[in-house]
Design a protein around this motif. Sequence first.
Motif, PDB file in Angstrom:
ATOM      1  N   TRP A   1       0.838  -1.209   0.000  1.00 25.53           N
ATOM      2  CA  TRP A   1       0.000   0.000   0.000  1.00 25.53           C
ATOM      3  C   TRP A   1       0.872   1.258   0.000  1.00 25.53           C
ATOM      4  N   ALA A   2       1.905   1.286   0.843  1.00 27.52           N
ATOM      5  CA  ALA A   2       2.764   2.464   0.959  1.00 27.52           C
ATOM      6  C   ALA A   2       3.534   2.731  -0.326  1.00 27.52           C
ATOM      7  N   SER A   3       3.890   1.684  -1.063  1.00 27.59           N
ATOM      8  CA  SER A   3       4.639   1.898  -2.304  1.00 27.59           C
ATOM      9  C   SER A   3       3.757   2.518  -3.388  1.00 27.59           C
ATOM     10  N   LYS A   4       2.442   2.351  -3.300  1.00 32.36           N
ATOM     11  CA  LYS A   4       1.524   2.902  -4.294  1.00 32.36           C
ATOM     12  C   LYS A   4       0.896   4.217  -3.863  1.00 32.36           C
ATOM     13  N   THR A   5       0.970   4.571  -2.587  1.00 30.33           N
ATOM     14  CA  THR A   5       0.268   5.731  -2.055  1.00 30.33           C
ATOM     15  C   THR A   5       1.255   6.855  -1.760  1.00 30.33           C
ATOM     16  N   PRO A   6       1.086   8.027  -2.402  1.00 27.46           N
ATOM     17  CA  PRO A   6       1.980   9.154  -2.115  1.00 27.46           C
ATOM     18  C   PRO A   6       1.731   9.712  -0.710  1.00 27.46           C
ATOM     19  N   ALA A   7       2.793  10.225  -0.106  1.00 21.82           N
ATOM     20  CA  ALA A   7       2.705  10.694   1.275  1.00 21.82           C
ATOM     21  C   ALA A   7       1.990  12.039   1.396  1.00 21.82           C
TER      22      ALA A   7
ATOM     23  N   HIS B   1      -3.801  12.181  -9.146  1.00 18.02           N
ATOM     24  CA  HIS B   1      -5.158  12.232  -9.700  1.00 18.02           C
ATOM     25  C   HIS B   1      -5.390  11.144 -10.746  1.00 18.02           C
ATOM     26  N   LEU B   2      -4.341  10.688 -11.359  1.00 18.49           N
ATOM     27  CA  LEU B   2      -4.493   9.673 -12.399  1.00 18.49           C
ATOM     28  C   LEU B   2      -4.901   8.323 -11.819  1.00 18.49           C
ATOM     29  N   ARG B   3      -4.608   8.069 -10.550  1.00 15.02           N
ATOM     30  CA  ARG B   3      -4.935   6.782  -9.937  1.00 15.02           C
ATOM     31  C   ARG B   3      -6.270   6.806  -9.193  1.00 15.02           C
ATOM     32  N   TRP B   4      -6.945   7.945  -9.186  1.00 14.35           N
ATOM     33  CA  TRP B   4      -8.216   8.035  -8.477  1.00 14.35           C
ATOM     34  C   TRP B   4      -9.243   7.142  -9.157  1.00 14.35           C
ATOM     35  N   GLN B   5     -10.003   6.431  -8.354  1.00 10.15           N
ATOM     36  CA  GLN B   5     -11.031   5.551  -8.884  1.00 10.15           C
ATOM     37  C   GLN B   5     -12.393   6.005  -8.381  1.00 10.15           C
ATOM     38  N   GLN B   6     -13.365   5.943  -9.243  1.00  6.85           N
ATOM     39  CA  GLN B   6     -14.741   6.284  -8.879  1.00  6.85           C
ATOM     40  C   GLN B   6     -15.219   5.287  -7.817  1.00  6.85           C
ATOM     41  N   PRO B   7     -15.814   5.754  -6.715  1.00  4.83           N
ATOM     42  CA  PRO B   7     -16.327   4.821  -5.712  1.00  4.83           C
ATOM     43  C   PRO B   7     -17.476   3.986  -6.268  1.00  4.83           C
ATOM     44  N   ASP B   8     -17.656   2.807  -5.678  1.00  3.54           N
ATOM     45  CA  ASP B   8     -18.719   1.914  -6.131  1.00  3.54           C
ATOM     46  C   ASP B   8     -20.103   2.492  -5.853  1.00  3.54           C
ATOM     47  N   LEU B   9     -20.244   3.171  -4.713  1.00  4.58           N
ATOM     48  CA  LEU B   9     -21.543   3.735  -4.328  1.00  4.58           C
ATOM     49  C   LEU B   9     -21.501   5.258  -4.458  1.00  4.58           C
TER      50      LEU B   9
END
Length: 104
Positions: free
Chosen positions: A13-19, A24-32
């Motif tokens: 998780w930490a390797s993919k998540t900026p501190a 913005h390119l990795r943002w995903q639309q929520p399911d609900l």
Amino acid sequence: FLSGKFGEIYMNWASKTPAFFPRHLRWQQPDLPFSWRNVIRREYHGFYGLIVAMTVMEHIGEFVLNRAFLIDKTWAWIFIVGTVMYLFIRFLAKCTKILSVEGR
């Protein structure tokens, strides 16, 4: 601490998540979708707690400054309206399905 507690899952998780700055390119639309009914059903206790705490602090401040228990009409109305709203929303949440949202 977190890597010791969660191990490989945290490291992935930490390797993919900026501190600091989100990507913005990795943002995903929520399911609900966002639901005000869900927010109201879940947060009315906290909202009322905030109103009560602010009213109590206002009255304590008035007592400390004036050495008398004075009830400010504005804060009295805020408390009364907040209490009526709390009771109404509590009734809706406990006794009806108006605030229920499918899938949540």
